[in-house]
Write a protein that holds these residues in place. Structure first.
Motif, PDB file in Angstrom:
ATOM      1  N   ARG A  12       0.469  -0.956  -0.036  1.00  0.00           N
ATOM      2  CA  ARG A  12       0.093  -0.187  -0.332  1.00  0.00           C
ATOM      3  C   ARG A  12       0.986   1.424   0.252  1.00  0.00           C
ATOM      4  N   VAL A  13       1.954   0.856   0.554  1.00  0.00           N
ATOM      5  CA  VAL A  13       2.253   2.517   0.753  1.00  0.00           C
ATOM      6  C   VAL A  13       4.195   2.409  -0.004  1.00  0.00           C
ATOM      7  N   GLY A  14       4.349   1.302   0.326  1.00  0.00           N
ATOM      8  CA  GLY A  14       5.727   1.791  -0.690  1.00  0.00           C
ATOM      9  C   GLY A  14       7.047   1.337  -0.191  1.00  0.00           C
ATOM     10  N   ALA A  15       7.003   1.847   1.377  1.00  0.00           N
ATOM     11  CA  ALA A  15       7.895   0.785   2.437  1.00  0.00           C
ATOM     12  C   ALA A  15       6.858   1.415   3.783  1.00  0.00           C
ATOM     13  N   VAL A  16       8.130   0.324   4.540  1.00  0.00           N
ATOM     14  CA  VAL A  16       7.828   0.329   6.143  1.00  0.00           C
ATOM     15  C   VAL A  16       8.712   0.274   7.448  1.00  0.00           C
ATOM     16  N   THR A  17       8.896   1.068   8.135  1.00  0.00           N
ATOM     17  CA  THR A  17      10.014   1.086   8.918  1.00  0.00           C
ATOM     18  C   THR A  17       9.894  -0.010   9.922  1.00  0.00           C
ATOM     19  N   ALA A  18      10.769  -0.398  10.677  1.00  0.00           N
ATOM     20  CA  ALA A  18      11.409  -1.462  11.803  1.00  0.00           C
ATOM     21  C   ALA A  18      10.118  -2.664  11.255  1.00  0.00           C
ATOM     22  N   PRO A  19      10.937  -3.300  10.154  1.00  0.00           N
ATOM     23  CA  PRO A  19      10.231  -4.626   9.829  1.00  0.00           C
ATOM     24  C   PRO A  19      10.687  -5.396  10.409  1.00  0.00           C
ATOM     25  N   SER A  20       9.775  -6.539  10.131  1.00  0.00           N
ATOM     26  CA  SER A  20       9.398  -8.013  11.228  1.00  0.00           C
ATOM     27  C   SER A  20      10.984  -8.450  10.698  1.00  0.00           C
ATOM     28  N   PRO A  21      11.501  -9.151  11.851  1.00  0.00           N
ATOM     29  CA  PRO A  21      13.162  -9.967  10.981  1.00  0.00           C
ATOM     30  C   PRO A  21      12.811 -10.831  10.234  1.00  0.00           C
ATOM     31  N   ASP A  22      11.766 -11.791   9.964  1.00  0.00           N
ATOM     32  CA  ASP A  22      10.945 -12.575   9.337  1.00  0.00           C
ATOM     33  C   ASP A  22      10.884 -11.982   7.767  1.00  0.00           C
ATOM     34  N   LEU A  23      10.429 -10.754   7.944  1.00  0.00           N
ATOM     35  CA  LEU A  23      10.106  -9.802   6.646  1.00  0.00           C
ATOM     36  C   LEU A  23      11.873  -9.930   5.934  1.00  0.00           C
ATOM     37  N   VAL A  24      12.798  -9.156   7.004  1.00  0.00           N
ATOM     38  CA  VAL A  24      13.385  -9.447   6.584  1.00  0.00           C
ATOM     39  C   VAL A  24      14.425 -10.385   6.191  1.00  0.00           C
ATOM     40  N   ALA A  25      14.266 -11.438   6.285  1.00  0.00           N
ATOM     41  CA  ALA A  25      15.256 -12.811   6.794  1.00  0.00           C
ATOM     42  C   ALA A  25      14.672 -13.417   4.929  1.00  0.00           C
ATOM     43  N   LEU A  26      13.213 -12.968   4.760  1.00  0.00           N
ATOM     44  CA  LEU A  26      12.844 -13.774   3.257  1.00  0.00           C
ATOM     45  C   LEU A  26      12.758 -12.914   2.130  1.00  0.00           C
ATOM     46  N   LEU A  27      13.375 -11.530   2.979  1.00  0.00           N
ATOM     47  CA  LEU A  27      13.552 -10.694   1.743  1.00  0.00           C
ATOM     48  C   LEU A  27      14.954 -11.016   1.269  1.00  0.00           C
ATOM     49  N   GLU A  28      16.260 -11.321   2.062  1.00  0.00           N
ATOM     50  CA  GLU A  28      17.375 -11.617   1.804  1.00  0.00           C
ATOM     51  C   GLU A  28      17.056 -12.644   0.938  1.00  0.00           C
ATOM     52  N   SER A  29      17.073 -14.194   1.535  1.00  0.00           N
ATOM     53  CA  SER A  29      16.463 -15.386   0.851  1.00  0.00           C
ATOM     54  C   SER A  29      16.063 -14.529  -0.729  1.00  0.00           C
ATOM     55  N   SER A  30      15.233 -14.448  -0.872  1.00  0.00           N
ATOM     56  CA  SER A  30      14.803 -13.775  -1.923  1.00  0.00           C
ATOM     57  C   SER A  30      15.129 -13.434  -2.898  1.00  0.00           C
ATOM     58  N   GLN A  31      16.046 -12.559  -2.555  1.00  0.00           N
ATOM     59  CA  GLN A  31      17.368 -11.838  -3.191  1.00  0.00           C
ATOM     60  C   GLN A  31      18.582 -13.340  -3.741  1.00  0.00           C
ATOM     61  N   SER A  32      18.414 -14.080  -2.846  1.00  0.00           N
ATOM     62  CA  SER A  32      19.475 -14.937  -3.297  1.00  0.00           C
ATOM     63  C   SER A  32      19.101 -15.846  -4.023  1.00  0.00           C
ATOM     64  N   PHE A  33      17.902 -16.390  -4.408  1.00  0.00           N
ATOM     65  CA  PHE A  33      17.197 -16.844  -4.680  1.00  0.00           C
ATOM     66  C   PHE A  33      17.052 -16.267  -6.567  1.00  0.00           C
ATOM     67  N   TRP A  34      16.594 -14.450  -6.370  1.00  0.00           N
ATOM     68  CA  TRP A  34      16.495 -14.293  -7.980  1.00  0.00           C
ATOM     69  C   TRP A  34      17.840 -14.150  -8.491  1.00  0.00           C
ATOM     70  N   GLU A  35      18.642 -14.010  -7.575  1.00  0.00           N
ATOM     71  CA  GLU A  35      20.320 -13.759  -8.278  1.00  0.00           C
ATOM     72  C   GLU A  35      20.732 -15.365  -8.840  1.00  0.00           C
ATOM     73  N   LEU A  36      20.469 -16.233  -8.135  1.00  0.00           N
ATOM     74  CA  LEU A  36      20.687 -17.479  -8.455  1.00  0.00           C
ATOM     75  C   LEU A  36      19.793 -17.709 -10.030  1.00  0.00           C
ATOM     76  N   THR A  37      19.119 -17.179 -10.217  1.00  0.00           N
ATOM     77  CA  THR A  37      17.884 -17.610 -11.254  1.00  0.00           C
ATOM     78  C   THR A  37      17.768 -16.735 -12.414  1.00  0.00           C
ATOM     79  N   ASN A  38      19.131 -15.976 -12.314  1.00  0.00           N
ATOM     80  CA  ASN A  38      18.664 -14.658 -12.914  1.00  0.00           C
ATOM     81  C   ASN A  38      17.049 -14.239 -13.482  1.00  0.00           C
ATOM     82  N   GLY A  39      16.372 -14.200 -12.615  1.00  0.00           N
ATOM     83  CA  GLY A  39      15.531 -13.169 -12.482  1.00  0.00           C
ATOM     84  C   GLY A  39      14.226 -14.059 -12.591  1.00  0.00           C
ATOM     85  N   ALA A  40      14.229 -15.651 -12.956  1.00  0.00           N
ATOM     86  CA  ALA A  40      13.529 -16.058 -13.252  1.00  0.00           C
ATOM     87  C   ALA A  40      12.603 -16.493 -11.629  1.00  0.00           C
ATOM     88  N   PHE A  41      12.959 -16.005 -10.316  1.00  0.00           N
ATOM     89  CA  PHE A  41      13.049 -16.064  -9.261  1.00  0.00           C
ATOM     90  C   PHE A  41      12.500 -14.537  -9.288  1.00  0.00           C
TER      91      PHE A  41
END
Length: 330
Positions: free
Chosen positions: A88-117
């Motif tokens: 909705r907002v495009g940004a959140v402050t003090a995000p949940s550690p779970d959200l950050v952890a899953l975004l970190e994992s998502s970035q690694s899969f995005w890089e591994l698959t050349n953007g397919a994920f």
């Protein structure tokens, strides 16, 4: 009109007790505690082997509470979730550690698959859903111009995150449906293992085994194109592994089934390269993300990742019905 089904993921869990026929709902040998419910809108099952039924009931309560907590982070259907607020907002402050952890994992899969994920594919999903929800929808799908315009709002490299803040470009939106069920499954496995559980099958939208069945035999996981299939095309024996399956048959935007839910974030298309893609990995987050990404990749690129990772098994049924299996340990 968009056609929904009960589950995006297409995996069936089958009976492991000797002599039992294959069933759609998993059952272990008594005295297993079996809980069924939902996680992120998908059917969820927990088979818990524990000598103390009181302690087993307590653990089930902890599991239900943890699933509920994580839905307040990852759910797209809850207005009060952290992900819904971010979209909705495009940004959140003090995000949940779970959200950050899953975004970190998502970035690694995005890089591994050349953007397919790419979790930023949500605007494309919304485009197709709105198009086919209209009563006079063109059966050929959204126009190329509309797809190209929407692709300008897709790209995980435009999502910036840290422990303090998550921010993305205007009019972007994320979906973590291609990985969050695996993440929730992994968190439940951690909870149970920390409580001393040594034999359990956890299905929170994706499946992960803790150890083997109490008699030492593996858990049996059946692979199928749809949740309604009573007979798997393959059955896997699983010990301390996770399994995830993606299939375009899990959801179609259109009534005739030409446009599946697995959207390519690079082209905006809905390719049907495979009938199903199943991934076995050490954790459910990895299996979930890669089953999604591999659905959009050719076999040569899948093989390359499997060889590099050294911890994967991939089982595929092609669009023509042909079967292939890639094992990094082979």
């Amino acid at each position: 009109m968009a056609r929904t089904v009960s589950r995006r993921r297409a995996i069936a869990i089958f009976a492991a007790a000797a002599g039992l026929p294959l069933l759609r709902t998993a059952r272990a040998a008594d005295p297993a505690t079996v809980w069924t419910g939902q996680a992120l809108g998908a059917p969820a099952t927990l088979i818990l082997n524990h000598d103390d039924p009181v302690e087993a009931a307590r653990l089930v309560e902890l599991v239900v509470a943890e699933v509920s907590r994580l839905e307040t982070v990852f759910s797209l259907s809850r207005d009060d979730s952290a992900l819904a607020e971010l979209n909705r907002v495009g940004a959140v402050t003090a995000p949940s550690p779970d959200l950050v952890a899953l975004l970190e994992s998502s970035q690694s899969f995005w890089e591994l698959t050349n953007g397919a994920f790419d979790p930023s594919v949500q605007p494309l999903w919304s485009l197709f859903y709105r198009h086919f929800s209209a009563p006079d929808a063109d059966p050929s799908g959204p126009t190329r111009a509309a797809v190209d315009l929407t692709l300008g709002r897709v790209g995980f490299d435009s999502v910036k995150f840290s422990r303090d803040r998550v921010v993305m470009r205007p009019r972007m939106a994320l979906t973590l449906n291609g990985v969050a069920q695996g993440y929730i499954t992994d968190r439940i496995v951690d909870l149970l293992r920390n409580a001393g559980v040594t034999s359990s099958l956890v299905d929170m939208g994706e499946d992960r085994a803790i150890g083997s069945r109490p008699d030492g035999t593996p858990w049996r996981i059946g692979l199928a194109e749809s949740q309604g299939d009573d007979h798997p095309d393959q059955v896997l024996n699983i010990v301390d592994k996770a399994v995830a399956t993606s299939s375009a048959a899990g959801f179609h935007f259109d009534a005739v089934g030409r446009f599946g839910h697995i959207l390519d974030p690079r082209s905006g298309g809905t390719p049907a390269i495979y009938r199903r893609v199943s991934v076995v990995a050490n954790d459910a987050t990895t299996a979930d993300a890669l089953s999604t990404a591999f659905s959009l990749m050719d076999e040569a690129n899948i093989r390359s990742i499997v060889r590099a990772r050294r911890d994967l098994l991939v089982d595929i049924v092609g669009a023509d019905g042909g079967h292939a299996r890639f094992d990094s340990e082979a």
